[in-house]
Design a protein around this motif. Sequence first.
Motif, PDB file in Angstrom:
ATOM      1  N   SER A 145       0.822  -1.210   0.000  1.00 36.35           N
ATOM      2  CA  SER A 145       0.000   0.000   0.000  1.00 36.35           C
ATOM      3  C   SER A 145       0.861   1.267   0.000  1.00 36.35           C
ATOM      4  O   SER A 145       0.363   2.349   0.277  1.00 36.35           O
ATOM      5  CB  SER A 145      -0.940  -0.014   1.206  1.00 36.35           C
ATOM      6  N   TYR A 261      -5.055   0.510   4.993  1.00 40.97           N
ATOM      7  CA  TYR A 261      -5.827   0.751   3.770  1.00 40.97           C
ATOM      8  C   TYR A 261      -6.799   1.912   3.939  1.00 40.97           C
ATOM      9  O   TYR A 261      -7.108   2.618   2.972  1.00 40.97           O
ATOM     10  CB  TYR A 261      -6.519  -0.545   3.293  1.00 40.97           C
ATOM     11  N   TRP A 264      -4.807   5.006   3.245  1.00 42.16           N
ATOM     12  CA  TRP A 264      -4.512   5.097   1.803  1.00 42.16           C
ATOM     13  C   TRP A 264      -5.779   5.456   1.017  1.00 42.16           C
ATOM     14  O   TRP A 264      -5.751   6.263   0.090  1.00 42.16           O
ATOM     15  CB  TRP A 264      -3.918   3.769   1.322  1.00 42.16           C
ATOM     16  N   TYR A 269      -5.989   6.423  -2.857  1.00 46.45           N
ATOM     17  CA  TYR A 269      -5.094   5.354  -3.334  1.00 46.45           C
ATOM     18  C   TYR A 269      -4.018   5.932  -4.261  1.00 46.45           C
ATOM     19  O   TYR A 269      -3.709   5.350  -5.303  1.00 46.45           O
ATOM     20  CB  TYR A 269      -5.879   4.237  -4.048  1.00 46.45           C
ATOM     21  N   SER A 272      -1.328   4.193  -6.837  1.00 47.45           N
ATOM     22  CA  SER A 272      -1.669   2.795  -7.157  1.00 47.45           C
ATOM     23  C   SER A 272      -1.773   2.611  -8.657  1.00 47.45           C
ATOM     24  O   SER A 272      -1.874   3.576  -9.411  1.00 47.45           O
ATOM     25  CB  SER A 272      -2.992   2.395  -6.501  1.00 47.45           C
TER      26      SER A 272
END
Length: 274
Positions: A145, A261, A264, A269, A272
């Motif tokens: 992550s 998570y 994040w 995100y 990513s």
Amino acid sequence: MTTPFEHITSTANDTVKLLKSLNAKKARAETGLFLAEGARLVEEAMVHGWSPAYVLAGSDAASRPRTADLLARLKKAGARVLTASEKVLVSVSRKDNPQTLIAAFRQKLSRLADLDAAGPRRWVALYEVRDPGNLGTIVRTADASGVDGVILVGQCCDPFSVEAVRATMGSLFAMKLATADFATFDAWRRKAGARVVAASMHGKQRHDRADYGDRSIVLMGNEQAGLPADVEATCDELVRIPMNGAADSLNLAAAAAVMIYEVWRGRGYNGSDQ
Ligand code: SAM
């Protein structure tokens, strides 16, 4: 097929004894070495520039082109490369079906002061984590992550034990790992302007309603005792992950994954591939 490396068949060989000893914390502390088992882990360590000291390879594996290439790179990086009988590999790995490649690398930890604290950051801090499987799993999640570093606070289990290294599935080599006592950690995070959000059974706020800030540290407690009251008192926020059913708490690594998570997700995100 012959290989250019010295071949060992005796478990009484000095290098074999040294490698076997690395299963114990004392020898790891004294030598500054640790074991990585399997071509995948060893390859990962090399990709991230870790320094190899010794390598044992099964003779059959050593004559395969891919492994031969890896062994040549390990030798070039300064490792003493040896081939070994199955009996020797079993004695070092303590498994009936050992990996055909076992390497000892030099341990590497970051100092807190060396963690880059400029700009938005996400760190994870583990307070007195005791289970190497939990530690390794959390390092793996942190890597997946894009966390900037994992900080081991207080008396934690050894991140270089065979179990912990195995559980990271190679992420150990990609992740910045620092250790500190609590006072040093607390002083550093204040200087860095980092907000500490602790996952705690005493949290009143739900974890997905917390303010993690731009420079955030998720702090996780010990498997048995959680976080001490004086540590919780220094945190900016205590949060609780909702639960249902009969369980008293979530497993530490599972709770850490939910927290990591959530931070994040709050950053969209970023970085990513999705
Ligand atoms: N008996 C311990 C306690 O009272 O804290 C349980 C520890 S739990 C196995 C290990 C750590 O996982 C906790 O210290 C906390 O950081 C995190 N954790 C587990 N379940 C959680 C939950 N539902 N909400 C917030 N944190 C949780």
